[in-house]
Design a protein around this motif. Structure first.
Motif, PDB file in Angstrom:
ATOM      1  N   ARG A 132      -0.923   8.876  -5.010  1.00 38.85           N
ATOM      2  CA  ARG A 132      -0.125   7.645  -5.033  1.00 38.85           C
ATOM      3  C   ARG A 132       0.023   7.019  -3.652  1.00 38.85           C
ATOM      4  NH1 ARG A 132       4.460   7.743  -9.683  1.00 38.85           N
ATOM      5  NH2 ARG A 132       3.190   8.648 -11.336  1.00 38.85           N
ATOM      6  N   THR A 134      -1.056  -2.350  -4.534  1.00 44.77           N
ATOM      7  CA  THR A 134      -0.387  -3.173  -5.533  1.00 44.77           C
ATOM      8  C   THR A 134      -0.067  -4.532  -4.938  1.00 44.77           C
ATOM      9  OG1 THR A 134       0.663  -1.180  -6.438  1.00 44.77           O
ATOM     10  CG2 THR A 134       1.572  -3.302  -7.132  1.00 44.77           C
ATOM     11  N   GLU A 141      -2.254   6.283  -1.873  1.00 43.25           N
ATOM     12  CA  GLU A 141      -3.396   5.386  -1.718  1.00 43.25           C
ATOM     13  C   GLU A 141      -3.356   4.220  -2.699  1.00 43.25           C
ATOM     14  OE1 GLU A 141      -6.801   7.875  -2.151  1.00 43.25           O
ATOM     15  OE2 GLU A 141      -6.357   9.071  -0.373  1.00 43.25           O
ATOM     16  N   TRP A 142      -2.271   4.063  -3.431  1.00 41.62           N
ATOM     17  CA  TRP A 142      -2.152   2.939  -4.367  1.00 41.62           C
ATOM     18  C   TRP A 142      -2.149   1.607  -3.601  1.00 41.62           C
ATOM     19  CZ3 TRP A 142       1.891   3.851  -8.838  1.00 41.62           C
ATOM     20  CH2 TRP A 142       1.416   4.875  -9.673  1.00 41.62           C
ATOM     21  N   ASN A 187      -1.557  -3.792 -10.301  1.00 47.40           N
ATOM     22  CA  ASN A 187      -2.069  -2.537  -9.737  1.00 47.40           C
ATOM     23  C   ASN A 187      -3.550  -2.675  -9.412  1.00 47.40           C
ATOM     24  OD1 ASN A 187      -0.168  -1.406 -12.425  1.00 47.40           O
ATOM     25  ND2 ASN A 187       0.537  -1.256 -10.329  1.00 47.40           N
ATOM     26  N   PRO A 199       3.005   4.351  -2.733  1.00 49.78           N
ATOM     27  CA  PRO A 199       3.672   4.482  -4.030  1.00 49.78           C
ATOM     28  C   PRO A 199       4.714   3.388  -4.238  1.00 49.78           C
ATOM     29  CG  PRO A 199       4.518   6.103  -2.478  1.00 49.78           C
ATOM     30  CD  PRO A 199       3.353   5.443  -1.804  1.00 49.78           C
ATOM     31  N   GLU A 256      -5.392  -0.882  -7.164  1.00 50.28           N
ATOM     32  CA  GLU A 256      -6.027   0.431  -7.060  1.00 50.28           C
ATOM     33  C   GLU A 256      -4.977   1.496  -7.354  1.00 50.28           C
ATOM     34  OE1 GLU A 256      -8.078   1.063  -3.368  1.00 50.28           O
ATOM     35  OE2 GLU A 256      -8.785  -1.023  -3.277  1.00 50.28           O
ATOM     36  N   CYS A 257      -5.306   2.391  -8.271  1.00 49.04           N
ATOM     37  CA  CYS A 257      -4.354   3.451  -8.652  1.00 49.04           C
ATOM     38  C   CYS A 257      -5.040   4.813  -8.692  1.00 49.04           C
ATOM     39  CB  CYS A 257      -3.730   3.149 -10.015  1.00 49.04           C
ATOM     40  SG  CYS A 257      -2.651   1.730 -10.027  1.00 49.04           S
ATOM     41  N   ARG A 299       0.853  -1.192   0.000  1.00 48.76           N
ATOM     42  CA  ARG A 299       0.000   0.000   0.000  1.00 48.76           C
ATOM     43  C   ARG A 299       0.888   1.241   0.000  1.00 48.76           C
ATOM     44  NH1 ARG A 299      -5.149  -1.723   1.027  1.00 48.76           N
ATOM     45  NH2 ARG A 299      -5.267  -3.849   1.851  1.00 48.76           N
TER      46      ARG A 299
END
Length: 274
Positions: free
Chosen positions: A260, A265, A262-263, A253, A223, A255-256, A221
């Motif tokens: 960033r 991966t 909040e990304w 990915n 960047p 959620e993008c 979670r």
């Protein structure tokens, strides 16, 4: 009139600097006593001093500073010089910020040594997936090498998909392999899931990534330039649970959003039991 010491105090500079500016012609004294050689300055010269210092702080050479304050540079040329310098400073700030992110990521890895999570790792089969992708070469696998390569790759990938009328049907999938030229270089694959027909070519490639029988997976979670602690947590788990990795991880990915931080991966590292 001020002595050089008084003028230095009013200008918040050193006497040594004023002598240097005199020697280089940037700021001559208003008067030099022919008998003693003492330098004297006027208050009106503070404005030139301020301009000289400001331009030097912006990174201009002494010759450029002299040309600007002597009005040998036209307005448009000065604007161009300032825009260029602004771009250089912005690039420097961005590079320093990226370096700080990497330092912070390494510090988190060091601080969490001996406390690596074990309940966040899942062993699972990864099904085959069709992706449209573009590739490029990065100098290494350091996030600072990967980031400047993969970001524009994805921008260009989505531009080409839009031009081809192809709509992504799933998340982005990035994966890596050693570049043919060796030397630690990495081939970066920036892909996204699609349902379009297979396609090979330099402009846009559509292919099926094979399934993976066993992959150790963990969710990161934040960047991707701060992925080091998560990736190393996964490595510790693999090493401590009777597996070894058999290739580079895929990065899916999930959620993008625009932010960033909040990304989300998923790292999927192929493994075999030992």
């Amino acid at each position: 009139m001020f002595t050089i010491g008084d003028f230095a105090r009013h200008g918040r500079v050193s006497v040594r600097m004023l002598r240097h500016y005199d020697a280089t012609g940037l700021l001559r004294p208003a008067h030099v006593d022919p008998a003693t050689g003492y330098r004297y300055y006027s208050a009106a010269q503070l404005s030139r001093l301020n301009r000289v210092i400001a331009l030097k702080e912006l990174g201009f050479t002494l010759q450029q500073v002299r040309d600007i304050v002597d009005e040998k540079v036209g307005t448009e040329e000065l604007r161009g010089m300032l825009r260029l310098r602004r771009a250089e400073l912005e690039a420097t700030v961005a590079a320093v910020a990226a370096r700080l992110v990497q330092v912070e990521a390494r510090l988190r890895s060091i601080e969490s040594e001996g406390h690596m999570p074990t309940n966040d790792v899942v062993i699972k089969e990864i099904p085959a997936v069709r992706v449209a992708e573009l590739t490029a070469t990065a100098g290494g696998f350091d996030p600072r090498d990967i980031g400047p390569v993969i970001t524009p790759l994805y921008d260009e990938l989505f531009r080409r998909l839009d031009a081809a009328g192809i709509t992504p049907t799933g998340p982005g999938v990035a994966y890596y392999e050693d570049a043919p030229e060796g030397g630690g270089a990495i081939t970066v694959h920036a892909g996204v899931q699609v349902t379009a027909p297979l396609r090979d070519g330099e402009e846009l490639r559509i292919l099926d990534l094979p399934s993976v029988d066993q992959a150790a997976t963990i969710v990161h979670r934040g960047p991707m330039d701060a992925v080091v602690p998560t990736a190393q947590a996964l490595a510790h788990w693999i090493d401590g649970n009777g597996y070894r990795s058999s290739g580079y991880a895929r990065e899916v990915n999930l959620e993008c959003p625009e932010n960033r931080e909040e990304w989300v991966t998923e790292l999927q590292t192929p493994v075999v039991e030992v």
